[in-house]
Scaffold this active site. Structure first.
Site, mmCIF file in Angstrom:
data_model
loop_
_atom_site.group_PDB
_atom_site.id
_atom_site.type_symbol
_atom_site.label_atom_id
_atom_site.label_comp_id
_atom_site.label_asym_id
_atom_site.label_seq_id
_atom_site.Cartn_x
_atom_site.Cartn_y
_atom_site.Cartn_z
ATOM 1 N N ARG A 70 0.844 -1.184 0.000
ATOM 2 C CA ARG A 70 0.000 0.000 0.000
ATOM 3 C C ARG A 70 0.884 1.240 0.000
ATOM 4 O O ARG A 70 2.000 1.237 0.523
ATOM 5 C CB ARG A 70 -0.915 0.019 1.236
ATOM 6 C CG ARG A 70 -2.028 -1.023 1.179
ATOM 7 C CD ARG A 70 -3.089 -0.631 0.156
ATOM 8 N NE ARG A 70 -4.254 -1.507 0.202
ATOM 9 C CZ ARG A 70 -4.473 -2.495 -0.646
ATOM 10 N NH1 ARG A 70 -3.594 -2.767 -1.596
ATOM 11 N NH2 ARG A 70 -5.572 -3.232 -0.556
ATOM 12 N N ASP B 212 3.659 0.752 -7.587
ATOM 13 C CA ASP B 212 2.318 0.396 -8.048
ATOM 14 C C ASP B 212 1.243 1.030 -7.185
ATOM 15 O O ASP B 212 0.084 1.075 -7.568
ATOM 16 C CB ASP B 212 2.153 -1.127 -8.034
ATOM 17 C CG ASP B 212 0.826 -1.576 -8.628
ATOM 18 O OD1 ASP B 212 0.518 -1.139 -9.757
ATOM 19 O OD2 ASP B 212 0.103 -2.351 -7.986
ATOM 20 N N GLU C 293 -4.382 8.072 -4.509
ATOM 21 C CA GLU C 293 -4.624 7.426 -5.803
ATOM 22 C C GLU C 293 -5.941 7.907 -6.394
ATOM 23 O O GLU C 293 -6.924 8.019 -5.661
ATOM 24 C CB GLU C 293 -4.643 5.902 -5.635
ATOM 25 C CG GLU C 293 -3.299 5.340 -5.212
ATOM 26 C CD GLU C 293 -3.301 3.816 -5.047
ATOM 27 O OE1 GLU C 293 -4.363 3.192 -5.275
ATOM 28 O OE2 GLU C 293 -2.260 3.250 -4.703
ATOM 29 N N HIS D 293 -1.723 0.793 -9.916
ATOM 30 C CA HIS D 293 -2.332 -0.117 -8.950
ATOM 31 C C HIS D 293 -3.148 -1.191 -9.659
ATOM 32 O O HIS D 293 -4.265 -1.527 -9.253
ATOM 33 C CB HIS D 293 -3.190 0.645 -7.939
ATOM 34 C CG HIS D 293 -3.384 -0.105 -6.650
ATOM 35 N ND1 HIS D 293 -3.696 0.516 -5.466
ATOM 36 C CD2 HIS D 293 -3.312 -1.435 -6.348
ATOM 37 C CE1 HIS D 293 -3.819 -0.389 -4.498
ATOM 38 N NE2 HIS D 293 -3.585 -1.574 -5.022
#
Length: 332
Positions: A238, A262, A267, A286
């Site tokens: 995360r 990622d 986000e 992600h």
């Protein structure tokens, strides 16, 4: 033996897998619906004792007065491990590990891309420039280097397995002191081991840990100061595992060589983030390509836990209060 009487299933399934799950839950009365069918969920949740969900646990699910077990068919339950669940004695499990091979491949893609400086090679290709520079010829491959994996769950162990195929030394950090296959040395938080030796030794630092109150900003200024200037940071966990502003400064000032990311603290990654303009940073949104049998892999955890529920023990991927993440946490 504890039986299941009423169950709610909101996960997407093929007709074959839906029928298989229905049989596994017999003699329970089962309501199948989509995650966005709130009216159906609101009615069903009034009497179900088991909920098998496509996504995180939300407030509507927690209105269920008879809930005894919730299974989320996904990994990363930092948004689901709510205090109320544990206070009520509800069992919470997940399908963590369903995509571990693909996530490990994703991490290896970052490692190879950064090691071989693919962004610069693609830039040279676009410019029709033969990039046979002295600097590039002195780069070294992954063979014989050291990878430090933070989090030795299913994804972390899969990364370790792939790293061994490159003849790398594998260091790992986890809660317990158990040393999994393909890991040379384990540093344990339960043993209160410091991350310093792992970070000072690692050419690649790969985050596969879950997000909870103990792992929030586990890479902060002190940790980046310990890293090699030639090291790469890769985040498959995360975004909040890393203090992003500190990492950006470390990248700007050459404290680390690059990053494969990622996940991010916000986000989608905001347009104004300096990370977009850094040539030594690889960004993915992600998203990891699926395994061809991901649905079946996710459901295997459900079937194992149906049996565990009936026996009253042996749950796979059961969460506890140690898995909770509170967003208002302030690092001391």
């Amino acid at each position: 033996m504890q039986e299941i009487y009423n169950a709610l299933v909101t996960t997407y399934l093929t007709p074959e897998n839906e029928e298989k799950l229905r049989k596994a839950l017999e003699p329970a009365e089962v309501v199948f619906c989509k995650p966005n069918e709130t009216e159906v969920i609101a009615e069903a949740i009034k009497k179900v004792d088991v909920a098998i969900l496509n996504s995180d646990v939300d407030d509507l699910i927690l209105t269920g007065p008879n809930l005894r077990w919730i299974h989320c068919c996904r990994a990363g339950l930092d948004k689901s491990a709510k205090p109320e669940i544990f206070e009520r004695g509800i069992i919470l499990t997940s399908s963590s590990g369903r995509s571990a091979p693909a996530l490990a491949e994703h991490a290896m893609m970052f490692m190879l891309t950064l090691t071989y400086d693919i962004p610069q090679l693609m830039k040279a290709k676009a410019e029709r420039r033969w990039a046979a520079t002295r600097e590039y010829s002195f780069k070294t491959g992954m063979y014989g280097k050291t990878v430090g994996i933070l989090g030795l769950g299913k994804t972390g162990c899969e990364v370790a397995r792939l790293a061994k195929m490159f003849d790398m030394k594998v260091l790992g950090w986890r809660r317990s002191t158990e040393v999994p296959e393909n890991v040379d040395v384990v540093y344990s938080s339960d043993r209160q081991d410091s991350l310093q030796t792992l970070l000072e030794s690692s050419d690649y630092v790969i985050l596969c840990a879950e997000l909870n109150d103990d792992t929030w900003h586990m890479l902060d200024k002190k940790e980046f100061d310990w890293m090699k200037p030639s090291s790469f940071v890769i985040n498959m966990g995360r975004g909040e595992l890393i203090d992003e502003s500190v990492m950006i400064e470390a990248l700007k000032h050459g404290k680390i060589a690059g990053a494969g990311l990622d996940t991010f603290e916000v986000e989608p990654l905001p347009n104004e983030s300096p990370l977009w303009d850094m040539e030594n940073v690889i960004i993915t949104p992600h998203i990891t390509p699926r395994l061809p049998d991901r649905e079946e892999r996710a459901m295997e955890y459900v079937y194992q836990n149906i049996e565990a529920y009936r026996k009253g023990s042996g749950f796979v991927n059961r969460l506890s209060q140690r898995n909770m993440y509170t967003k208002n946490k302030v690092k001391g």
